[in-house]
Design a protein around this motif. Sequence first.
Motif, PDB file in Angstrom:
ATOM      1  N   VAL A   1      17.146  16.471  19.775  1.00 36.74           N
ATOM      2  CA  VAL A   1      18.139  15.590  20.402  1.00 36.74           C
ATOM      3  C   VAL A   1      19.222  15.206  19.393  1.00 36.74           C
ATOM      4  CG1 VAL A   1      18.508  13.372  21.563  1.00 36.74           C
ATOM      5  CG2 VAL A   1      16.595  14.826  22.231  1.00 36.74           C
ATOM      6  N   GLU A   2      18.855  15.043  18.132  1.00 35.60           N
ATOM      7  CA  GLU A   2      19.850  14.783  17.086  1.00 35.60           C
ATOM      8  C   GLU A   2      20.857  15.946  17.021  1.00 35.60           C
ATOM      9  OE1 GLU A   2      19.844  14.658  12.237  1.00 35.60           O
ATOM     10  OE2 GLU A   2      18.076  13.888  13.282  1.00 35.60           O
ATOM     11  N   THR A   3      20.355  17.165  17.095  1.00 39.42           N
ATOM     12  CA  THR A   3      21.219  18.348  17.099  1.00 39.42           C
ATOM     13  C   THR A   3      22.100  18.370  18.340  1.00 39.42           C
ATOM     14  OG1 THR A   3      19.586  19.592  15.829  1.00 39.42           O
ATOM     15  CG2 THR A   3      21.210  20.886  17.072  1.00 39.42           C
ATOM     16  N   PHE A   4      21.516  18.059  19.501  1.00 32.54           N
ATOM     17  CA  PHE A   4      22.285  18.057  20.754  1.00 32.54           C
ATOM     18  C   PHE A   4      23.419  17.032  20.687  1.00 32.54           C
ATOM     19  CE2 PHE A   4      18.006  19.011  23.055  1.00 32.54           C
ATOM     20  CZ  PHE A   4      17.958  20.271  22.481  1.00 32.54           C
ATOM     21  N   ARG A   5      23.148  15.859  20.112  1.00 29.50           N
ATOM     22  CA  ARG A   5      24.176  14.810  19.991  1.00 29.50           C
ATOM     23  C   ARG A   5      25.370  15.306  19.181  1.00 29.50           C
ATOM     24  NH1 ARG A   5      22.494   9.497  21.271  1.00 29.50           N
ATOM     25  NH2 ARG A   5      20.240   9.255  21.315  1.00 29.50           N
ATOM     26  N   GLU A   6      25.086  16.065  18.116  1.00 27.36           N
ATOM     27  CA  GLU A   6      26.164  16.608  17.285  1.00 27.36           C
ATOM     28  C   GLU A   6      26.958  17.661  18.044  1.00 27.36           C
ATOM     29  OE1 GLU A   6      24.500  18.020  13.597  1.00 27.36           O
ATOM     30  OE2 GLU A   6      23.585  16.067  13.176  1.00 27.36           O
ATOM     31  N   LEU A   7      26.248  18.520  18.786  1.00 29.37           N
ATOM     32  CA  LEU A   7      26.908  19.608  19.505  1.00 29.37           C
ATOM     33  C   LEU A   7      27.621  19.137  20.777  1.00 29.37           C
ATOM     34  CD1 LEU A   7      24.047  22.262  19.278  1.00 29.37           C
ATOM     35  CD2 LEU A   7      26.243  22.322  18.054  1.00 29.37           C
ATOM     36  N   TYR A   8      27.023  18.170  21.474  1.00 30.77           N
ATOM     37  CA  TYR A   8      27.522  17.732  22.781  1.00 30.77           C
ATOM     38  C   TYR A   8      27.575  16.204  22.854  1.00 30.77           C
ATOM     39  CZ  TYR A   8      26.500  22.588  23.748  1.00 30.77           C
ATOM     40  OH  TYR A   8      26.472  23.963  23.694  1.00 30.77           O
ATOM     41  N   PRO A   9      28.520  15.584  22.138  1.00 32.65           N
ATOM     42  CA  PRO A   9      28.602  14.117  22.149  1.00 32.65           C
ATOM     43  C   PRO A   9      28.964  13.553  23.526  1.00 32.65           C
ATOM     44  CG  PRO A   9      30.470  15.060  20.972  1.00 32.65           C
ATOM     45  CD  PRO A   9      29.527  16.194  21.273  1.00 32.65           C
ATOM     46  N   GLU A  10      29.482  14.379  24.403  1.00 34.05           N
ATOM     47  CA  GLU A  10      29.869  13.921  25.736  1.00 34.05           C
ATOM     48  C   GLU A  10      28.675  13.705  26.670  1.00 34.05           C
ATOM     49  OE1 GLU A  10      29.869  18.461  25.973  1.00 34.05           O
ATOM     50  OE2 GLU A  10      30.346  16.946  24.470  1.00 34.05           O
ATOM     51  N   LEU A  11      27.503  14.218  26.308  1.00 33.30           N
ATOM     52  CA  LEU A  11      26.320  14.017  27.140  1.00 33.30           C
ATOM     53  C   LEU A  11      25.725  12.639  26.873  1.00 33.30           C
ATOM     54  CD1 LEU A  11      24.507  17.484  26.798  1.00 33.30           C
ATOM     55  CD2 LEU A  11      26.011  16.688  28.633  1.00 33.30           C
ATOM     56  N   SER A  12      24.902  12.161  27.818  1.00 31.42           N
ATOM     57  CA  SER A  12      24.203  10.880  27.656  1.00 31.42           C
ATOM     58  C   SER A  12      22.784  11.154  27.165  1.00 31.42           C
ATOM     59  CB  SER A  12      24.133  10.133  28.985  1.00 31.42           C
ATOM     60  OG  SER A  12      25.428   9.772  29.394  1.00 31.42           O
ATOM     61  N   TYR A  13      22.301  10.306  26.280  1.00 32.30           N
ATOM     62  CA  TYR A  13      20.997  10.504  25.665  1.00 32.30           C
ATOM     63  C   TYR A  13      20.155   9.233  25.746  1.00 32.30           C
ATOM     64  CZ  TYR A  13      23.378  14.542  23.715  1.00 32.30           C
ATOM     65  OH  TYR A  13      24.068  15.707  23.571  1.00 32.30           O
ATOM     66  N   SER A  14      18.856   9.411  25.636  1.00 30.95           N
ATOM     67  CA  SER A  14      17.929   8.296  25.518  1.00 30.95           C
ATOM     68  C   SER A  14      17.191   8.481  24.199  1.00 30.95           C
ATOM     69  CB  SER A  14      16.936   8.284  26.681  1.00 30.95           C
ATOM     70  OG  SER A  14      15.976   7.272  26.507  1.00 30.95           O
ATOM     71  N   GLY A  15      17.553   7.687  23.218  1.00 32.56           N
ATOM     72  CA  GLY A  15      16.918   7.763  21.909  1.00 32.56           C
ATOM     73  C   GLY A  15      16.914   9.169  21.347  1.00 32.56           C
ATOM     74  N   ASN A  16      15.758   9.574  20.803  1.00 33.46           N
ATOM     75  CA  ASN A  16      15.627  10.916  20.233  1.00 33.46           C
ATOM     76  C   ASN A  16      14.749  11.794  21.117  1.00 33.46           C
ATOM     77  OD1 ASN A  16      13.202   9.621  19.771  1.00 33.46           O
ATOM     78  ND2 ASN A  16      12.956  10.383  17.684  1.00 33.46           N
ATOM     79  N   ARG A  17      14.733  11.468  22.459  1.00 31.72           N
ATOM     80  CA  ARG A  17      13.809  12.209  23.300  1.00 31.72           C
ATOM     81  C   ARG A  17      14.363  12.798  24.576  1.00 31.72           C
ATOM     82  NH1 ARG A  17       9.503   9.442  26.231  1.00 31.72           N
ATOM     83  NH2 ARG A  17      10.668   8.559  27.931  1.00 31.72           N
ATOM     84  N   ALA A  18      15.593  12.445  24.999  1.00 26.38           N
ATOM     85  CA  ALA A  18      16.030  12.943  26.310  1.00 26.38           C
ATOM     86  C   ALA A  18      17.536  13.048  26.449  1.00 26.38           C
ATOM     87  CB  ALA A  18      15.490  12.033  27.407  1.00 26.38           C
ATOM     88  N   ILE A  19      17.921  13.986  27.318  1.00 26.48           N
ATOM     89  CA  ILE A  19      19.283  14.065  27.836  1.00 26.48           C
ATOM     90  C   ILE A  19      19.222  13.447  29.225  1.00 26.48           C
ATOM     91  CG2 ILE A  19      21.123  15.590  28.652  1.00 26.48           C
ATOM     92  CD1 ILE A  19      20.187  17.647  26.548  1.00 26.48           C
ATOM     93  N   LEU A  20      20.102  12.481  29.493  1.00 27.00           N
ATOM     94  CA  LEU A  20      20.134  11.799  30.785  1.00 27.00           C
ATOM     95  C   LEU A  20      21.233  12.392  31.666  1.00 27.00           C
ATOM     96  CD1 LEU A  20      19.865   8.120  29.495  1.00 27.00           C
ATOM     97  CD2 LEU A  20      18.014   9.621  30.277  1.00 27.00           C
ATOM     98  N   LEU A  21      20.922  12.550  32.946  1.00 26.68           N
ATOM     99  CA  LEU A  21      21.858  13.143  33.898  1.00 26.68           C
ATOM    100  C   LEU A  21      21.898  12.314  35.178  1.00 26.68           C
ATOM    101  CD1 LEU A  21      20.383  16.672  33.356  1.00 26.68           C
ATOM    102  CD2 LEU A  21      22.648  15.972  32.582  1.00 26.68           C
ATOM    103  N   ASP A  22      23.094  12.138  35.730  1.00 19.72           N
ATOM    104  CA  ASP A  22      23.224  11.435  37.002  1.00 19.72           C
ATOM    105  C   ASP A  22      22.819  12.355  38.133  1.00 19.72           C
ATOM    106  OD1 ASP A  22      24.153   9.061  35.885  1.00 19.72           O
ATOM    107  OD2 ASP A  22      26.239   9.745  35.918  1.00 19.72           O
ATOM    108  N   VAL A  23      22.047  11.831  39.066  1.00 16.55           N
ATOM    109  CA  VAL A  23      21.591  12.619  40.215  1.00 16.55           C
ATOM    110  C   VAL A  23      22.781  13.136  41.015  1.00 16.55           C
ATOM    111  CG1 VAL A  23      20.363  12.476  42.433  1.00 16.55           C
ATOM    112  CG2 VAL A  23      19.328  11.531  40.367  1.00 16.55           C
ATOM    113  N   ALA A  24      23.810  12.305  41.181  1.00 19.21           N
ATOM    114  CA  ALA A  24      24.964  12.689  42.000  1.00 19.21           C
ATOM    115  C   ALA A  24      25.973  13.562  41.249  1.00 19.21           C
ATOM    116  CB  ALA A  24      25.667  11.435  42.522  1.00 19.21           C
TER     117      ALA A  24
END
Length: 148
Positions: free
Chosen positions: A100-123
């Motif tokens: 998740v640390e790597t994902f944050r660097e690559l894709y700062p536009e995504l939403s995250y929960s701590g060091n364990r998840a990418i969060l996505l809106d259902v809609a």
Amino acid sequence: MRKPTTSTSKATRRPPAKSAEALFDAYPAPVKAKLLALRRLIFETAKTTKGVGALEETLKWSQPSYLTPETGSGSTVRIDQVKPAADQVAVYFHCQTNLVETFRELYPELSYSGNRAILLDVAGKLPEPALRHCIGLALTYHLNKKAS
């Protein structure tokens, strides 16, 4: 071992499912549709990512989980509705990795929960290119660790 349950009403808790299929059927329709889209994306990514091999779909912590038992190439990827947010789903990764640390660097536009998840809106629309890359990195995590 199951996670301890927090105080939620019985109406909001799902009964334990015996299979991923039964679990998907227990979600509200919009959540089910988003999770099935994520499931498809995970299988497609595994199929097109060198070194991953066949995926195993199972339940871990009552969540659909995807493992690489054939090759041992990756870290487990899980998907689920975010509790208690009925309007969000998450793609979960092992929290003791740097994924998740790597994902944050690559894709700062995504939403995250701590060091364990990418969060996505259902809609919302799935950010497929970014998710494919992140899922591919998770499914090859052990291969990439050996190479470095």
